[in-house]
Write a protein that holds these residues in place. Structure first.
Motif, PDB file in Angstrom:
ATOM      1  N   SER A   1       2.294 -16.217 -69.302  1.00  0.00           N
ATOM      2  CA  SER A   1       2.780 -15.519 -68.119  1.00  0.00           C
ATOM      3  C   SER A   1       3.959 -16.231 -67.451  1.00  0.00           C
ATOM      4  O   SER A   1       4.538 -15.712 -66.518  1.00  0.00           O
ATOM      5  CB  SER A   1       1.645 -15.369 -67.102  1.00  0.00           C
ATOM      6  N   ARG A   2       4.308 -17.403 -67.938  1.00  0.00           N
ATOM      7  CA  ARG A   2       5.369 -18.179 -67.313  1.00  0.00           C
ATOM      8  C   ARG A   2       6.656 -18.084 -68.114  1.00  0.00           C
ATOM      9  O   ARG A   2       6.657 -17.822 -69.293  1.00  0.00           O
ATOM     10  CB  ARG A   2       4.929 -19.632 -67.198  1.00  0.00           C
ATOM     11  N   ASP A   3       7.729 -18.374 -67.465  1.00  0.00           N
ATOM     12  CA  ASP A   3       9.037 -18.405 -68.083  1.00  0.00           C
ATOM     13  C   ASP A   3       9.166 -19.675 -68.941  1.00  0.00           C
ATOM     14  O   ASP A   3       8.768 -20.757 -68.512  1.00  0.00           O
ATOM     15  CB  ASP A   3      10.077 -18.383 -66.959  1.00  0.00           C
ATOM     16  N   PHE A   4       9.736 -19.564 -70.140  1.00  0.00           N
ATOM     17  CA  PHE A   4       9.875 -20.702 -71.043  1.00  0.00           C
ATOM     18  C   PHE A   4      10.658 -21.846 -70.394  1.00  0.00           C
ATOM     19  O   PHE A   4      10.277 -23.009 -70.495  1.00  0.00           O
ATOM     20  CB  PHE A   4      10.551 -20.255 -72.347  1.00  0.00           C
ATOM     21  N   PHE A   5      11.763 -21.522 -69.712  1.00  0.00           N
ATOM     22  CA  PHE A   5      12.566 -22.565 -69.070  1.00  0.00           C
ATOM     23  C   PHE A   5      11.722 -23.325 -68.044  1.00  0.00           C
ATOM     24  O   PHE A   5      11.797 -24.551 -67.959  1.00  0.00           O
ATOM     25  CB  PHE A   5      13.795 -21.974 -68.386  1.00  0.00           C
ATOM     26  N   THR A   6      10.907 -22.613 -67.271  1.00  0.00           N
ATOM     27  CA  THR A   6      10.046 -23.264 -66.274  1.00  0.00           C
ATOM     28  C   THR A   6       9.064 -24.204 -66.961  1.00  0.00           C
ATOM     29  O   THR A   6       8.829 -25.326 -66.491  1.00  0.00           O
ATOM     30  CB  THR A   6       9.285 -22.208 -65.444  1.00  0.00           C
ATOM     31  N   ASP A   7       8.510 -23.778 -68.086  1.00  0.00           N
ATOM     32  CA  ASP A   7       7.599 -24.639 -68.842  1.00  0.00           C
ATOM     33  C   ASP A   7       8.329 -25.894 -69.335  1.00  0.00           C
ATOM     34  O   ASP A   7       7.778 -26.996 -69.282  1.00  0.00           O
ATOM     35  CB  ASP A   7       6.999 -23.883 -70.033  1.00  0.00           C
TER      36      ASP A   7
ATOM     37  N   ALA B   1      17.674 -24.486 -71.986  1.00  0.00           N
ATOM     38  CA  ALA B   1      16.989 -24.745 -70.710  1.00  0.00           C
ATOM     39  C   ALA B   1      17.564 -25.991 -70.049  1.00  0.00           C
ATOM     40  O   ALA B   1      17.812 -26.010 -68.843  1.00  0.00           O
ATOM     41  CB  ALA B   1      15.484 -24.898 -70.935  1.00  0.00           C
TER      42      ALA B   1
END
Length: 113
Positions: free
Chosen positions: A4-10, A45
């Motif tokens: 559910s999260r954005d890859f960049f945020t991860d 990212a």
């Protein structure tokens, strides 16, 4: 990886966990996040992270310890200076004793999820 999260945020969440005086690679972050072929996406990212002061992007290098992202830092040697301020010696855009400084998120963050 949290679907559910954005890859960049991860990616940024992992980079924030890299200890001072250690480095990791784009590929190691991608592997940890379950994106085995995602090193290039991690690079994108990191390219977008320069405006995030809490993301120590200077601690992310390529798989051999080269400072391939150095052109994204203001000043030609800023990435090297940031690493050296943390005790990591860099020669010819290469982290010396790379294996000693390498931080593997998969090993370090064994309780991922």
């Amino acid at each position: 990886m949290h679907k559910s999260r954005d890859f960049f945020t991860d990616v940024y969440d992992v980079v924030r966990l890299i200890p001072r005086g250690r480095v990791t690679s784009y590929g190691a972050i991608a592997d940890y996040l379950g994106a085995k072929q995602g090193a290039r996406m991690v690079g994108w990212a990191m390219n977008a992270a320069h405006s995030l002061s809490d993301v120590p992007a200077h601690r992310v290098v390529n798989r051999t310890g080269m400072l391939t992202g150095k052109h994204h830092f203001g000043g030609t040697n800023l990435m090297q200076q940031l690493l050296e301020s943390e005790g990591i010696l860099v020669q010819n855009d290469q982290v010396t004793h790379f294996k000693e400084h390498f931080w593997d998120p998969t090993k370090a963050l064994s309780s991922k999820g």
